[in-house]
Design a protein around this motif. Structure first.
Motif, mmCIF file in Angstrom:
data_model
loop_
_atom_site.group_PDB
_atom_site.id
_atom_site.type_symbol
_atom_site.label_atom_id
_atom_site.label_comp_id
_atom_site.label_asym_id
_atom_site.label_seq_id
_atom_site.Cartn_x
_atom_site.Cartn_y
_atom_site.Cartn_z
ATOM 1 N N PHE A 194 0.829 -1.211 0.000
ATOM 2 C CA PHE A 194 0.000 0.000 0.000
ATOM 3 C C PHE A 194 0.864 1.262 0.000
ATOM 4 C CE2 PHE A 194 -3.620 -2.506 2.014
ATOM 5 C CZ PHE A 194 -4.333 -2.556 0.833
ATOM 6 N N GLY A 195 1.962 1.246 0.742
ATOM 7 C CA GLY A 195 2.864 2.406 0.762
ATOM 8 C C GLY A 195 3.490 2.660 -0.596
ATOM 9 N N ILE A 196 3.923 1.606 -1.259
ATOM 10 C CA ILE A 196 4.500 1.766 -2.600
ATOM 11 C C ILE A 196 3.450 2.287 -3.577
ATOM 12 C CG2 ILE A 196 5.433 0.469 -4.567
ATOM 13 C CD1 ILE A 196 6.872 -1.310 -2.508
ATOM 14 N N ALA A 197 2.243 1.735 -3.503
ATOM 15 C CA ALA A 197 1.174 2.205 -4.387
ATOM 16 C C ALA A 197 0.858 3.672 -4.128
ATOM 17 C CB ALA A 197 -0.075 1.349 -4.196
ATOM 18 N N PHE A 198 0.850 4.068 -2.867
ATOM 19 C CA PHE A 198 0.565 5.465 -2.519
ATOM 20 C C PHE A 198 1.646 6.402 -3.052
ATOM 21 C CE2 PHE A 198 0.761 8.984 0.619
ATOM 22 C CZ PHE A 198 -0.474 9.553 0.327
ATOM 23 N N LEU A 199 2.908 6.009 -2.860
ATOM 24 C CA LEU A 199 4.002 6.854 -3.356
ATOM 25 C C LEU A 199 3.995 6.946 -4.878
ATOM 26 C CD1 LEU A 199 6.951 5.865 -1.014
ATOM 27 C CD2 LEU A 199 5.698 8.027 -1.073
#
Length: 62
Positions: free
Chosen positions: A10-15
């Protein structure tokens, strides 16, 4: 463990969404992968069983 992996996805997708970047896979696919990891975690896959950690009350005093 799967919940941590889902948080990373989720963090990678958000960034990637914030930076308008592309890595060859869509943001929607990353979100779906994160949701699948969370579903597996909630289903009990990848979690420690009750027998692997006994805690204080599991010890027998002799």
């Amino acid at each position: 463990m799967l919940a941590i992996a889902a948080a990373v996805v989720f963090g990678i997708a958000f960034l990637l969404d914030l930076l308008d970047a592309s890595i060859g896979i869509g943001i929607t696919a990353l979100v779906a992968l994160g949701l699948c990891l969370l579903a597996l975690h909630q289903g009990g896959i990848g979690t420690a069983g009750m027998n692997s950690w006994r805690g204080y009350r599991g010890r027998v005093r002799r």
